[in-house]
Design a protein around this motif. Structure first.
Motif, PDB file in Angstrom:
ATOM      1  N   ILE A  77       0.479  -1.011  -0.178  1.00 21.20           N
ATOM      2  CA  ILE A  77       0.075   0.155  -0.142  1.00 21.20           C
ATOM      3  C   ILE A  77       1.503   1.110  -0.016  1.00 21.20           C
ATOM      4  N   ALA A  78       0.414   2.276  -0.829  1.00 22.83           N
ATOM      5  CA  ALA A  78       1.363   3.375  -0.901  1.00 22.83           C
ATOM      6  C   ALA A  78       0.363   4.274  -1.020  1.00 22.83           C
ATOM      7  N   ILE A  79       0.721   5.241   0.294  1.00 27.58           N
ATOM      8  CA  ILE A  79      -0.343   6.531   0.791  1.00 27.58           C
ATOM      9  C   ILE A  79       0.499   7.636   0.050  1.00 27.58           C
ATOM     10  N   ILE A  80      -0.165   8.264  -0.758  1.00 26.48           N
ATOM     11  CA  ILE A  80      -0.114   9.738  -0.977  1.00 26.48           C
ATOM     12  C   ILE A  80      -0.684  10.674  -0.338  1.00 26.48           C
ATOM     13  N   ASN A  81       0.089  11.535   0.687  1.00 30.27           N
ATOM     14  CA  ASN A  81      -0.562  11.698   1.611  1.00 30.27           C
ATOM     15  C   ASN A  81      -0.086  13.605   1.295  1.00 30.27           C
ATOM     16  N   ASN A  82      -0.539  14.348   1.653  1.00 27.69           N
ATOM     17  CA  ASN A  82      -0.293  15.619   1.391  1.00 27.69           C
ATOM     18  C   ASN A  82      -1.484  16.299   1.922  1.00 27.69           C
ATOM     19  N   GLY A  83      -1.895  15.477   3.216  1.00 29.27           N
ATOM     20  CA  GLY A  83      -3.057  16.600   4.105  1.00 29.27           C
ATOM     21  C   GLY A  83      -4.576  17.136   3.593  1.00 29.27           C
ATOM     22  N   TYR A  84      -4.832  16.709   2.331  1.00 24.10           N
ATOM     23  CA  TYR A  84      -5.480  17.405   1.520  1.00 24.10           C
ATOM     24  C   TYR A  84      -6.395  16.836   1.177  1.00 24.10           C
ATOM     25  N   LEU A  85      -7.722  16.797   0.930  1.00 22.30           N
ATOM     26  CA  LEU A  85      -8.750  16.691  -0.234  1.00 22.30           C
ATOM     27  C   LEU A  85      -8.042  17.134  -1.706  1.00 22.30           C
ATOM     28  N   GLY A  86      -6.353  16.394  -1.966  1.00 14.37           N
ATOM     29  CA  GLY A  86      -5.646  16.956  -2.985  1.00 14.37           C
ATOM     30  C   GLY A  86      -6.250  17.460  -3.992  1.00 14.37           C
ATOM     31  N   MET A  87      -7.139  16.538  -5.025  1.00 11.82           N
ATOM     32  CA  MET A  87      -7.861  17.134  -6.186  1.00 11.82           C
ATOM     33  C   MET A  87      -9.586  17.969  -5.567  1.00 11.82           C
ATOM     34  N   VAL A  88      -9.872  18.350  -4.766  1.00 14.08           N
ATOM     35  CA  VAL A  88     -10.438  19.244  -4.638  1.00 14.08           C
ATOM     36  C   VAL A  88     -10.181  20.071  -4.312  1.00 14.08           C
ATOM     37  N   ARG A  89      -9.120  20.240  -3.594  1.00 18.49           N
ATOM     38  CA  ARG A  89      -8.083  21.826  -2.658  1.00 18.49           C
ATOM     39  C   ARG A  89      -7.769  22.181  -4.432  1.00 18.49           C
ATOM     40  N   GLN A  90      -7.440  21.460  -5.790  1.00 18.88           N
ATOM     41  CA  GLN A  90      -6.514  22.059  -6.227  1.00 18.88           C
ATOM     42  C   GLN A  90      -7.881  22.927  -7.180  1.00 18.88           C
ATOM     43  N   TRP A  91      -9.221  21.734  -7.748  1.00 19.67           N
ATOM     44  CA  TRP A  91     -10.452  23.199  -7.251  1.00 19.67           C
ATOM     45  C   TRP A  91     -10.652  24.277  -7.350  1.00 19.67           C
ATOM     46  N   GLN A  92     -10.200  24.073  -5.716  1.00 16.19           N
ATOM     47  CA  GLN A  92     -10.450  25.435  -4.924  1.00 16.19           C
ATOM     48  C   GLN A  92      -9.454  25.913  -5.237  1.00 16.19           C
ATOM     49  N   ASP A  93      -7.994  25.620  -5.771  1.00 14.99           N
ATOM     50  CA  ASP A  93      -7.062  26.583  -5.753  1.00 14.99           C
ATOM     51  C   ASP A  93      -7.727  27.124  -7.403  1.00 14.99           C
ATOM     52  N   VAL A  94      -7.767  26.404  -8.304  1.00 11.22           N
ATOM     53  CA  VAL A  94      -8.099  27.378  -9.202  1.00 11.22           C
ATOM     54  C   VAL A  94      -9.349  28.021  -9.755  1.00 11.22           C
ATOM     55  N   PHE A  95     -10.465  27.435  -8.943  1.00  7.20           N
ATOM     56  CA  PHE A  95     -11.849  28.255  -9.175  1.00  7.20           C
ATOM     57  C   PHE A  95     -12.117  28.456  -8.321  1.00  7.20           C
ATOM     58  N   TYR A  96     -11.905  28.870  -6.555  1.00  3.35           N
ATOM     59  CA  TYR A  96     -12.152  29.697  -5.130  1.00  3.35           C
ATOM     60  C   TYR A  96     -11.366  30.008  -4.645  1.00  3.35           C
ATOM     61  N   ASN A  97     -10.656  30.438  -5.544  1.00  6.73           N
ATOM     62  CA  ASN A  97      -9.678  31.475  -5.019  1.00  6.73           C
ATOM     63  C   ASN A  97      -8.780  30.454  -3.656  1.00  6.73           C
ATOM     64  N   LYS A  98      -8.167  30.296  -4.010  1.00  2.72           N
ATOM     65  CA  LYS A  98      -7.619  29.028  -3.011  1.00  2.72           C
ATOM     66  C   LYS A  98      -8.287  28.984  -1.787  1.00  2.72           C
ATOM     67  N   ARG A  99     -10.559  29.315  -1.511  1.00  2.00           N
ATOM     68  CA  ARG A  99     -10.654  29.384  -0.653  1.00  2.00           C
ATOM     69  C   ARG A  99     -10.742  27.632   0.042  1.00  2.00           C
ATOM     70  N   TYR A 100      -9.595  27.244   0.945  1.00  2.00           N
ATOM     71  CA  TYR A 100     -10.254  25.459   1.075  1.00  2.00           C
ATOM     72  C   TYR A 100     -11.185  24.966   2.520  1.00  2.00           C
ATOM     73  N   VAL A 101     -12.215  25.119   1.881  1.00  2.00           N
ATOM     74  CA  VAL A 101     -12.908  24.826   2.675  1.00  2.00           C
ATOM     75  C   VAL A 101     -13.044  23.060   2.402  1.00  2.00           C
ATOM     76  N   GLY A 102     -13.378  22.767   4.289  1.00  2.00           N
ATOM     77  CA  GLY A 102     -13.628  21.011   3.678  1.00  2.00           C
ATOM     78  C   GLY A 102     -13.106  20.552   3.266  1.00  2.00           C
ATOM     79  N   THR A 103     -11.202  20.910   3.248  1.00  2.00           N
ATOM     80  CA  THR A 103     -10.242  20.029   2.832  1.00  2.00           C
ATOM     81  C   THR A 103      -9.129  19.746   3.335  1.00  2.00           C
ATOM     82  N   PRO A 104      -9.181  20.629   3.775  1.00  2.00           N
ATOM     83  CA  PRO A 104      -7.402  20.316   4.657  1.00  2.00           C
ATOM     84  C   PRO A 104      -7.898  18.603   5.718  1.00  2.00           C
ATOM     85  N   LEU A 105      -7.300  17.820   5.830  1.00  2.00           N
ATOM     86  CA  LEU A 105      -7.397  16.774   6.739  1.00  2.00           C
ATOM     87  C   LEU A 105      -7.083  16.524   7.784  1.00  2.00           C
TER      88      LEU A 105
END
Lengths: 568, 208
Positions: free
Chosen positions: A467-495
């Motif tokens: 098992i390889a966990i890719i651990n970046n502390g976020y729901l990463g893809m959702v966070r990426q959408w927040q980066d691009v489309f929601y002006n980096k407002r990380y609502v509900g994505t930090p884990l």
């Protein structure tokens, strides 16, 4: 007169007739008579106890995708059955052959809202190819026979058989049916019309800038060799869909990887510029095409699929071919002329070079990023001689970009439904079906936690899953959408994550956290060298995003790309 | 017909008469976002087979999706879009109209002109039955509206192609996609490895 068999016995005997060797399930009141009959049978079929029924459905799915055989899961009524639904939806979207057996309250209690009653036939209707509610034991043998037949033939899919408790307890004389009577279902292998083949061959022969898109249907038809022959004969570049990864070797000179929202940029350029697009066994969904009206605007599209409903569903098709992928390629091969396409392949190579120059792995950095892990894993597995089961999110895209798949069925992933939590249980099923295969789970820290309790199933079955966990502390893809489309407002994505190595240890699974690039290869080797399961917690750089990226509803021509390295 | 032209289509489907079949059909319409204007279902000439007529509007491409998705349902035996064919299409309506001694005569005249019939009479109302194409039913209803319609029920349209039966159930089961013809599963398909004996239901695949 032959001996009377209970409904429960009939279920197990039918499964044995279908060649089922393993089922994934969790018992409860309404399915207990059937479980009790398994005990009486001295376990002719191996039952894998899961921690949650969603896991059972994903295990059956992983088993089916890895082996090509029908996967079987079993659950009780009510919540047991409803917990299967996500797994059924996953299998339905990706055309996985699966049979789900559920217990139902006794016929006399149906419709009374009694304990653990749920109308799973109605609930599962939109996410199954077909389903049954059995209230009379006389209908049981035919339903089971039909369920397996429907699941594996034609365009495969999940079938659910809901069986009342009283039916499991009743008894009758039993012989397994040898035929099915389904007047509305004709899953024959369709031979393409010769006139249509003539037209397809002509389009391909006259094309200046042809591209092939190969989907999972190519593997289902066992047509990988024919696909390769045709591509090589006419020198046509081959892209795949995400589920088609592995149908054409990613290391082949004609491979142009895969396209779409996070596909390789040079592949997207090729798809946008091609003049003839030959899509085979791929359903051309929005994640591949971008905005439908903007996809491959210069191309006449040939679409080969055995499902007539896929023709023109999303795109305007020039030449629809409702036929089996293998039979179509066989018919086409003699008619497709040798060709070189030097200008076109040269153009694609220019785009490819540009992509390579922007590659994150070409950038000098000490930071640990997921693409590096994927590429090292590819090296460590003798250039991909393993099966990877990926979850859903950023890591899934990086895996498909950076791990070169060269063999069919070597990437199992939830492409259509995009089900987080798929990877671990699907890998359990895949490993049960292919005990000798080196099996890697790659999951994000978010998705892994959705089905993490199945680690107990890994240990219970003593499966050597890595098992390889890719651990970046976020729901990463959702966070990426927040980066691009929601002006980096990380609502509900930090884990808030647990210590995954300690979690594994609690199940008796050894593991190791990896925080630096230098340790990656060594850690993978360590995981491989230890017999049994092993967990690697890759703590990667937090804010790395997946490129290219096409915004939903936009054209694939409008990719957001990683910048070119700064010239000195 | 171009892809963007919307037209009303009349489609006939033959279904196995099994529990939940109607649920499967209507569930499909709803989840695929198909808009159905009328739907009727009842027995056909063949035992165990129901016949459904439905009317839907959309482009040719929309309707192709309706037909192919519907045909994928296991219990759907055959689909025929009869829009372009010479067809008898009828709908029945029962209309309860308010009457009095002054209006009754006028209404009876309308009933006669429309070849409708009066199936119930009392002092203050009539029930009129009409069996006719949809536009004639619409037209009668419009005329009766001025007298006051108390209640109304319409069955939705049923359709049958004129002439010798090209669309009866026994002729209809062999339809496959227009550009493919069926061959028996030869077992090479990884997913059909043990599916040989079941080809009894295989068909020659010619469009009936």
């Amino acid at each position: 007169m032959s001996e009377l068999k209970t409904g429960g016995q009939i279920i197990w005997e039918s499964l044995i007739h279908e060649g089922v060797d393993v089922v994934f399930g969790l018992p409860g009141g309404a399915i207990l008579p059937t479980y009790d009959d398994l005990y009486k049978y001295n376990y002719p079929i191996h039952h894998v106890l899961v921690t949650h029924e969603q896991g059972a459905a994903h295990m059956a799915d992983g088993y089916a995708r890895a082996t090509g055989r029908v996967g079987v899961c079993i659950a009780t009524s009510g919540p047991g059955a409803t917990n299967l639904v996500t797994g059924l939806g996953t299998a339905y979207m990706d055309s996985t052959p699966l049979v789900a057996i559920t217990g139902q309250v006794s016929k006399s209690l149906l419709g009374r809202d009694g304990f653990q009653e749920a109308d799973i036939r109605a609930i599962s209707m939109p996410v199954t190819k077909h389903n049954y509610l059995i209230t009379d034991i006389r209908d049981l043998p035919d339903a089971l026979k039909e369920a397996f037949y429907i699941a594996r033939t034609g365009r495969p899919g999940p079938v659910l058989v809901d069986i009342c408790k009283c039916v499991q307890q009743a008894s009758m004389e039993f012989t397994y049916p040898t035929t099915v009577n389904l007047p509305g279902y004709r899953p024959n292998r369709l031979t393409p019309d010769p006139d249509v083949i003539d037209r397809v061959a002509q389009l391909l022969n006259e094309a200046q800038r042809p591209v092939i898109i190969a989907g999972q249907g190519v593997s289902m038809a066992g047509a990988e060799a024919e696909l390769r022959q045709m591509a090589e004969k006419a020198n046509i570049p081959v892209a795949t869909s995400l589920l088609g990864v592995g149908t054409f070797p990613a290391t082949h000179p004609l491979s142009i990887s895969w396209g779409g929202m996070h596909g390789e940029a040079y592949c997207n350029y090729a798809l946008q510029e091609c003049d003839v697009l030959f899509a085979i066994g791929a359903r051309l969904d929005d994640r591949l095409t971008g905005a439908f009206s903007t996809f491959a605007p210069k191309a006449r599209i040939i679409h080969v699929d055995l499902d007539p409903a896929e023709m023109g569903k999303n795109l305007i098709i020039d030449t629809p071919v409702v036929a089996d992928a293998l039979l179509t390629l066989r018919a086409l091969l003699p008619q497709v002329e040798s060709n070189e396409h030097p200008a076109w392949l040269g153009q694609i190579n220019e785009w490819r070079t540009d992509t390579t120059e922007r590659d994150i792995l070409a950038q000098e950095t000490d930071e640990l990023v997921a693409p590096y892990v994927m590429r090292q894993l590819w090296h460590a597995t003798n250039q991909g001689n393993c099966t990877v089961v990926s979850d859903v999110g950023q890591h899934q895209m990086w895996e498909a970009q950076y791990f070169y798949h060269t063999k069919p069925r070597s990437l199992l992933t939830s492409g259509g439904l995009g089900t987080m939590g798929y990877a671990l249980p699907a890998a359990i099923g895949a490993q049960m079906g292919k005990p000798q295969e080196e099996m890697w789970v790659i999951a994000g820290d978010g998705g892994f936690q959705m089905t993490m309790p199945e680690l107990s199933t890994v240990m219970q079955e003593r499966l050597p899953i890595k098992i390889a966990i890719i651990n970046n502390g976020y729901l990463g893809m959702v966070r990426q959408w927040q980066d691009v489309f929601y002006n980096k407002r990380y609502v509900g994505t930090p884990l808030f994550n647990p210590d995954f190595v300690k979690i594994a240890a609690a199940y008796g699974i050894p593991g190791r956290a990896v925080t630096s690039k230098e340790d990656v290869f060594d850690a993978i080797r360590q995981a491989q060298n230890i017999p049994g399961p092993y967990l690697l917690d890759f703590q990667v750089e937090e804010f790395t995003n997946v490129y290219p990226m096409v915004a939903p509803g936009k054209s694939n021509a409008d990719m957001i790309r990683r910048g070119r390295p700064v010239e000195n | 017909m171009t892809d963007t032209q919307t037209q009303q289509h009349t489609i006939i489907a033959w279904l196995e008469d099994k529990p939940s079949v109607l649920n499967r059909v209507t569930g499909l319409f709803s989840r695929r976002n198909f808009n159905i204007e009328s739907l009727t279902v009842g027995h056909s000439e063949a035992k165990g087979i129901s016949r459904m007529t439905f009317v839907a509007s959309g482009t040719e491409r929309d309707l192709q999706q309706v037909e192919t998705q519907l045909d994928k349902l296991i219990n759907v035996i055959h689909i025929a879009n009869v829009t372009q064919e010479p067809t008898v299409i009828r709908e029945m309506a029962l209309i309860k109209v308010t009457t009095n001694s002054q209006t009754r005569g006028e209404i009876m005249q309308l009933v006669s002109i429309y070849h409708a019939s009066v199936v119930d009479v009392d002092m203050t109302s009539l029930i009129i039955q009409i069996v006719a194409p949809e536009d004639r039913v619409d037209s009668l209803i419009q005329l009766l509206d001025q007298y006051g319609i108390e209640e109304m029920v319409r069955t939705g349209q049923v359709a049958m192609v004129r002439g010798s039966s090209r669309h009866g159930h026994s002729h209809g089961v062999a339809t496959v996609a227009a550009n493919g013809h069926a061959t028996p599963d030869n077992g090479q398909n990884a997913n059909g490895a043990n599916g040989h004996t079941e080809n009894a239901n295989g068909v020659n695949g010619a469009r009936a």
